[in-house]
Design a protein around this motif. Sequence first.
Motif, PDB file in Angstrom:
ATOM      1  N   ALA A  42      -0.425   6.935 -18.576  1.00 38.73           N
ATOM      2  CA  ALA A  42      -1.503   7.178 -17.426  1.00 38.73           C
ATOM      3  C   ALA A  42      -1.815   5.783 -16.930  1.00 38.73           C
ATOM      4  N   ARG A  43      -2.012   4.836 -17.527  1.00 42.19           N
ATOM      5  CA  ARG A  43      -2.104   3.573 -16.826  1.00 42.19           C
ATOM      6  C   ARG A  43      -1.088   3.196 -15.883  1.00 42.19           C
ATOM      7  N   VAL A  44       0.254   3.401 -16.357  1.00 44.10           N
ATOM      8  CA  VAL A  44       1.253   3.341 -15.350  1.00 44.10           C
ATOM      9  C   VAL A  44       1.047   3.945 -14.073  1.00 44.10           C
ATOM     10  N   ASP A  45       0.700   5.273 -14.322  1.00 45.10           N
ATOM     11  CA  ASP A  45       0.584   6.323 -12.925  1.00 45.10           C
ATOM     12  C   ASP A  45      -0.587   5.791 -12.221  1.00 45.10           C
ATOM     13  N   ILE A  46      -1.752   5.225 -12.894  1.00 45.53           N
ATOM     14  CA  ILE A  46      -2.988   4.610 -11.845  1.00 45.53           C
ATOM     15  C   ILE A  46      -2.332   3.563 -11.124  1.00 45.53           C
ATOM     16  N   ALA A  47      -1.666   2.421 -11.657  1.00 44.33           N
ATOM     17  CA  ALA A  47      -1.217   1.268 -10.905  1.00 44.33           C
ATOM     18  C   ALA A  47      -0.365   1.645  -9.899  1.00 44.33           C
ATOM     19  N   ARG A  48       0.655   2.734 -10.169  1.00 44.18           N
ATOM     20  CA  ARG A  48       1.487   3.154  -9.084  1.00 44.18           C
ATOM     21  C   ARG A  48       0.802   3.804  -7.830  1.00 44.18           C
ATOM     22  N   TYR A  49      -0.340   4.790  -8.272  1.00 44.78           N
ATOM     23  CA  TYR A  49      -0.864   5.627  -7.122  1.00 44.78           C
ATOM     24  C   TYR A  49      -1.858   4.487  -6.619  1.00 44.78           C
ATOM     25  N   THR A  50      -2.375   3.469  -7.105  1.00 42.78           N
ATOM     26  CA  THR A  50      -3.127   2.379  -6.368  1.00 42.78           C
ATOM     27  C   THR A  50      -2.423   1.813  -5.213  1.00 42.78           C
ATOM     28  N   THR A  51      -1.213   1.296  -5.742  1.00 37.32           N
ATOM     29  CA  THR A  51      -0.087   0.801  -4.821  1.00 37.32           C
ATOM     30  C   THR A  51       0.190   1.814  -3.744  1.00 37.32           C
ATOM     31  N   LEU A  52       0.466   3.010  -3.809  1.00 37.79           N
ATOM     32  CA  LEU A  52       0.804   4.115  -2.817  1.00 37.79           C
ATOM     33  C   LEU A  52      -0.409   4.307  -1.896  1.00 37.79           C
ATOM     34  N   ILE A  53      -1.804   4.175  -2.384  1.00 29.95           N
ATOM     35  CA  ILE A  53      -2.708   4.440  -1.604  1.00 29.95           C
ATOM     36  C   ILE A  53      -2.998   3.187  -0.445  1.00 29.95           C
ATOM     37  N   ALA A  54      -2.831   2.138  -0.875  1.00 33.02           N
ATOM     38  CA  ALA A  54      -2.635   0.725  -0.188  1.00 33.02           C
ATOM     39  C   ALA A  54      -1.780   0.879   0.982  1.00 33.02           C
ATOM     40  N   GLN A  55      -0.409   1.374   0.652  1.00 30.21           N
ATOM     41  CA  GLN A  55       0.702   1.466   1.641  1.00 30.21           C
ATOM     42  C   GLN A  55       0.443   2.568   2.457  1.00 30.21           C
ATOM     43  N   ASP A  56      -0.331   3.692   2.008  1.00 28.46           N
ATOM     44  CA  ASP A  56      -0.780   4.939   3.104  1.00 28.46           C
ATOM     45  C   ASP A  56      -1.908   4.251   3.905  1.00 28.46           C
ATOM     46  N   GLU A  57      -2.707   3.516   3.586  1.00 24.57           N
ATOM     47  CA  GLU A  57      -3.740   3.007   4.359  1.00 24.57           C
ATOM     48  C   GLU A  57      -2.960   2.131   5.600  1.00 24.57           C
ATOM     49  N   ASN A  58      -1.901   1.252   5.092  1.00 28.24           N
ATOM     50  CA  ASN A  58      -1.430   0.535   6.126  1.00 28.24           C
ATOM     51  C   ASN A  58      -0.564   1.319   7.150  1.00 28.24           C
ATOM     52  N   ALA A  59      -0.031   2.462   6.551  1.00 29.81           N
ATOM     53  CA  ALA A  59       0.751   3.047   7.437  1.00 29.81           C
ATOM     54  C   ALA A  59      -0.124   3.905   8.513  1.00 29.81           C
ATOM     55  N   LEU A  60      -1.181   4.336   8.125  1.00 27.02           N
ATOM     56  CA  LEU A  60      -2.219   5.133   8.850  1.00 27.02           C
ATOM     57  C   LEU A  60      -2.675   4.072   9.871  1.00 27.02           C
ATOM     58  N   ASN A  61      -3.024   2.871   9.480  1.00 29.29           N
ATOM     59  CA  ASN A  61      -3.433   1.748  10.374  1.00 29.29           C
ATOM     60  C   ASN A  61      -2.591   1.539  11.671  1.00 29.29           C
ATOM     61  N   LEU A  62      -1.235   1.575  11.195  1.00 33.27           N
ATOM     62  CA  LEU A  62      -0.139   1.173  12.155  1.00 33.27           C
ATOM     63  C   LEU A  62      -0.032   2.387  13.059  1.00 33.27           C
ATOM     64  N   VAL A  63      -0.024   3.581  12.714  1.00 31.44           N
ATOM     65  CA  VAL A  63       0.290   4.741  13.532  1.00 31.44           C
ATOM     66  C   VAL A  63      -1.244   5.045  14.322  1.00 31.44           C
ATOM     67  N   VAL A  64      -2.270   4.364  13.807  1.00 28.17           N
ATOM     68  CA  VAL A  64      -3.547   4.643  14.884  1.00 28.17           C
ATOM     69  C   VAL A  64      -3.386   3.462  15.656  1.00 28.17           C
ATOM     70  N   GLY A  65      -3.097   2.231  15.546  1.00 32.36           N
ATOM     71  CA  GLY A  65      -2.877   1.149  16.219  1.00 32.36           C
ATOM     72  C   GLY A  65      -4.186   0.250  16.087  1.00 32.36           C
ATOM     73  N   SER A  66      -5.182   0.492  14.994  1.00 34.02           N
ATOM     74  CA  SER A  66      -6.318  -0.411  14.787  1.00 34.02           C
ATOM     75  C   SER A  66      -6.680  -0.393  13.428  1.00 34.02           C
ATOM     76  N   VAL A  67      -7.591  -0.798  12.797  1.00 35.57           N
ATOM     77  CA  VAL A  67      -7.672  -0.375  11.154  1.00 35.57           C
ATOM     78  C   VAL A  67      -9.088   0.801  11.302  1.00 35.57           C
ATOM     79  N   VAL A  68      -8.565   1.436  10.615  1.00 34.49           N
ATOM     80  CA  VAL A  68      -9.303   2.937  10.280  1.00 34.49           C
ATOM     81  C   VAL A  68     -10.427   2.665   9.497  1.00 34.49           C
ATOM     82  N   PRO A  69     -11.703   2.633   9.984  1.00 33.96           N
ATOM     83  CA  PRO A  69     -13.098   2.381   9.155  1.00 33.96           C
ATOM     84  C   PRO A  69     -13.071   3.447   7.985  1.00 33.96           C
ATOM     85  N   ASP A  70     -13.505   2.788   6.889  1.00 31.80           N
ATOM     86  CA  ASP A  70     -13.408   3.541   5.502  1.00 31.80           C
ATOM     87  C   ASP A  70     -14.057   5.050   5.673  1.00 31.80           C
ATOM     88  N   GLU A  71     -15.190   4.923   6.322  1.00 35.24           N
ATOM     89  CA  GLU A  71     -15.888   6.301   6.712  1.00 35.24           C
ATOM     90  C   GLU A  71     -15.033   7.381   7.254  1.00 35.24           C
TER      91      GLU A  71
END
Length: 478
Positions: free
Chosen positions: A241-270
């Motif tokens: 379970a700890r391995v999966d938490i680390a893996r999904y934490t990385t994926l979430i960070a990459q997902d946020e980077n991908a979303l920021n790229l396609v939007v063209g600016s940093v998406v606010p947390d809200e």
Amino acid sequence: MTVMRKMLGGLVLPLGALVVLSGCSTMAPKYSRPEAPVPAAWPTGAAYTSQAAAKDQKPLAEVPWQEFFVDPQLRKVIELALNNNRDLRVAVLNIERTRALYQIQRADLFPQIDASAEANYQGIPKDFSSTGSHRTSHQYTAGLGAASYELDLFGRVRSLKDQALEEFLATQQARRAVQISLVSQVATSYLTLAADRERLRIAQGTLANQQASFDLTKSRFAAGVASALDLSQAQTSVEAARVDIARYTTLIAQDENALNLVVGSVVPDELKPTQLAATMTGVKDLTPGLPSDVLLNRPDILQAEAQLKGANANIGAARAAFFPRIALTTSVGIGSNSLSGLFKGGALAWQFAPQVSLPIFDGGFNKANLKASEVERDIMVAQYEKAIQTAFREVADALAQRGTIEDQLAAQQALTNANSESLRLSQARYERGIDNYLNVLVSQRSLYDSQQSLISVVLARLNNMVSFYKVVGGGANP
């Protein structure tokens, strides 16, 4: 002023008549839209459901994206992307560029009239002077002129203008296609981020449960009730379970980077998703309509057709190159050896110099150019037909997944419920000493896997809605 009016009348009226004379039809082939190389109906079979649309529902492509997506946070993210995405910005700038190029090409249909004024001072030595003495010559001229205006008797210039116009129209459709793709890409990236956050939440919950089971097993081992194998198996579940938490934490960070790229600016947390919504759209019946309506009105297909029309017009220019080209150089003005004499009688000067060129021998250039333009037209036909076939395949794939995704979701939900009950029973049997810990471990892993798979199926269902909206041409409205 009287002299200038005479100059304008003497130049503009004849040139206007020549412009009207040159406004003939082009030598381009008559355009006819190629037949669509796809069936007249969507595929049918076990993977497809009935596509009967509600009578009061307008075509899905005409539903604005603001109405299709019901999540207010997602709508705001899409608005950010439409304002900041660089691909869409480039598509808009391409429209401006091709509009300017079209206007440049269209300007060749009209004479370019320039006004000019010139003063010439020349010292003439006595050896060259007719008077035998050194003298200074003064010359002043003013006039209007049109240089190298081509009479478009055979439609060469007009064909080039039509080709530039179609390129301009193609870039307009390209911008609409980019917007459709952008809206879909933003929604897909948004959903992927939401799904990975759900997966992380399940992994964190699983870790908490596994840790509690490990602590319990550890206490039982200390009391001599549980074996060392039970303790080791409980620990493996915690570490997994700890391995999966680390893996999904990385994926979430990459997902946020991908979303920021396609939007063209940093998406606010809200504006970022907190959970994977069960509902994506307020549209109840997602039906494609007839293939002819869907396929022939998609922006990418309209873009391909505009490029085909442009290639067809280019044939007219290539054909016209075999015929004579008539160019006119004309001017009218006034001249005098003194500045005060410019506006006196007898100062009028004019020039009219028509030039006719007829290709006699060009080494096969014009013939090869015509062949190249005809082959280019045939290439555009093939690309237009391929665009239709690709669009048909995309819609058919979306329909196939849509026809089975609800059954898959229901089955996956039932499997998850069954695994949950299996875990409850295996834990009760272990606590009573009936079974060993291996059965609990297997049940925990099965439940965890089925929960993760359930998120994947829910994500696939929502992505299918987004994809379906995209492939029928939805989301292109301003």
